[in-house]
Design a protein around this motif. Sequence first.
Motif, mmCIF file in Angstrom:
data_model
loop_
_atom_site.group_PDB
_atom_site.id
_atom_site.type_symbol
_atom_site.label_atom_id
_atom_site.label_comp_id
_atom_site.label_asym_id
_atom_site.label_seq_id
_atom_site.Cartn_x
_atom_site.Cartn_y
_atom_site.Cartn_z
ATOM 1 N N TYR A 65 0.844 -1.187 0.000
ATOM 2 C CA TYR A 65 0.000 0.000 0.000
ATOM 3 C C TYR A 65 0.882 1.239 0.000
ATOM 4 O O TYR A 65 1.932 1.269 0.640
ATOM 5 C CB TYR A 65 -0.909 0.019 1.231
ATOM 6 N N PHE B 232 0.779 5.567 0.545
ATOM 7 C CA PHE B 232 0.005 6.601 1.208
ATOM 8 C C PHE B 232 0.647 7.966 0.963
ATOM 9 O O PHE B 232 1.855 8.073 0.747
ATOM 10 C CB PHE B 232 -0.004 6.385 2.743
ATOM 11 N N TYR C 283 0.473 11.655 3.205
ATOM 12 C CA TYR C 283 -0.005 12.366 4.377
ATOM 13 C C TYR C 283 0.465 13.814 4.282
ATOM 14 O O TYR C 283 1.535 14.109 3.765
ATOM 15 C CB TYR C 283 0.573 11.766 5.669
ATOM 16 N N LEU D 239 -0.193 14.527 11.407
ATOM 17 C CA LEU D 239 -0.249 14.095 10.017
ATOM 18 C C LEU D 239 -1.701 13.814 9.652
ATOM 19 O O LEU D 239 -2.426 13.155 10.393
ATOM 20 C CB LEU D 239 0.584 12.829 9.790
ATOM 21 N N PHE E 259 -4.175 12.144 6.851
ATOM 22 C CA PHE E 259 -4.220 11.172 5.767
ATOM 23 C C PHE E 259 -4.848 11.806 4.526
ATOM 24 O O PHE E 259 -5.891 12.466 4.603
ATOM 25 C CB PHE E 259 -5.041 9.962 6.228
ATOM 26 N N ARG F 74 -4.764 6.468 0.130
ATOM 27 C CA ARG F 74 -4.191 5.125 0.235
ATOM 28 C C ARG F 74 -4.450 4.416 -1.086
ATOM 29 O O ARG F 74 -5.559 4.462 -1.611
ATOM 30 C CB ARG F 74 -4.868 4.365 1.367
ATOM 31 N N SER G 274 3.608 0.633 2.803
ATOM 32 C CA SER G 274 3.321 -0.420 3.764
ATOM 33 C C SER G 274 3.337 -1.759 3.042
ATOM 34 O O SER G 274 2.551 -1.975 2.117
ATOM 35 C CB SER G 274 1.949 -0.175 4.405
ATOM 36 N N PHE H 187 2.811 -5.554 7.490
ATOM 37 C CA PHE H 187 2.391 -4.206 7.115
ATOM 38 C C PHE H 187 3.187 -3.134 7.836
ATOM 39 O O PHE H 187 2.639 -2.135 8.292
ATOM 40 C CB PHE H 187 0.899 -4.004 7.381
ATOM 41 N N ARG I 196 -3.544 -3.274 12.207
ATOM 42 C CA ARG I 196 -2.235 -3.147 11.568
ATOM 43 C C ARG I 196 -2.070 -4.101 10.398
ATOM 44 O O ARG I 196 -1.329 -3.831 9.469
ATOM 45 C CB ARG I 196 -1.124 -3.419 12.579
ATOM 46 N N GLY J 66 -3.040 -2.958 6.343
ATOM 47 C CA GLY J 66 -2.525 -1.817 5.605
ATOM 48 C C GLY J 66 -3.432 -0.611 5.677
ATOM 49 O O GLY J 66 -3.487 0.191 4.752
ATOM 50 N N ASP J 67 -4.151 -0.470 6.793
ATOM 51 C CA ASP J 67 -5.043 0.678 6.934
ATOM 52 C C ASP J 67 -4.258 1.961 7.136
ATOM 53 O O ASP J 67 -3.134 1.958 7.637
ATOM 54 C CB ASP J 67 -5.953 0.496 8.159
ATOM 55 N N GLU J 68 -4.899 3.057 6.785
ATOM 56 C CA GLU J 68 -4.275 4.345 7.041
ATOM 57 C C GLU J 68 -4.264 4.616 8.538
ATOM 58 O O GLU J 68 -5.076 4.076 9.291
ATOM 59 C CB GLU J 68 -5.019 5.479 6.325
ATOM 60 N N ALA J 69 -3.321 5.466 8.950
ATOM 61 C CA ALA J 69 -3.177 5.804 10.355
ATOM 62 C C ALA J 69 -3.747 7.184 10.633
ATOM 63 O O ALA J 69 -3.761 8.060 9.770
ATOM 64 C CB ALA J 69 -1.704 5.748 10.757
ATOM 65 N N PHE K 40 -3.328 10.371 13.325
ATOM 66 C CA PHE K 40 -2.252 10.876 14.172
ATOM 67 C C PHE K 40 -2.741 11.904 15.180
ATOM 68 O O PHE K 40 -3.702 12.655 14.921
ATOM 69 C CB PHE K 40 -1.172 11.527 13.307
#
Lengths: 115, 114
Positions: A33, A35, A37, A45, A47, A50, A95, A101, B97, B100-103, B105
Amino acid sequence: AQKVTQAQTEISVVEKEDVTLDCVYETRDTTYYLFWYKQPPSGELVFLIRRNSFDEQNEISGRYSWNFQKSTSSFNFTITASQVVDSAVYFCALSETTGGFKTIFGAGTRLFVKA
Amino acid sequence: DGGITQSPKYLFRKEGQNVTLSCEQNLNHDAMYWYRQDPGQGLRLIYYSQIVNDFQKGDIAEGYSVSREKKESFPLTVTSAQKNPTAFYLCASSIDRDRGDEAFFGQGTRLTVV
């Protein structure tokens, strides 16, 4: 080895100019994946997008667009008609599925948009 | 509002002291992370946790410790063993985790050694 390169350390543009932020990645995985940010001056950060490795369709969201090219291992980000509020640090991240991941971030590109 | 709250925003530490950075989330996320950000560098992973009472070292865990006693909370302790602790620390969470999910913050804690 997993790696993300954002070669542009800083970019400065004048408002309403288009700007492209480059991101080149390295991975041995076939499933991964990518991303983007945004880090505004406030610090957190945010998002933006993705993209999985099997979906090479370009994406557009308002003034933002992303160009994913597996052939060149690139995932570039373009802001059209930039605005002062776009000033921030932008991070590209990768990732991989191998190793659970684990996410690797590029060093970031600081974008200055001048009025 | 759902989100991640880090406190304090600024923290000053004397040499030889341990300090603890707080991170709380109300997103009901299973996975939580601590990153360190230094000027001109990307984020580097210190520790992560996929579930309560379990956590794993990241790339730069030496001199740091964490706990995950509650799903919502993932505090980071910077110990005196961390030789260069001055940095910006970011806490993040994601749904899971292993997908591959977005994080998401927090706003970060800037730690300075005085």
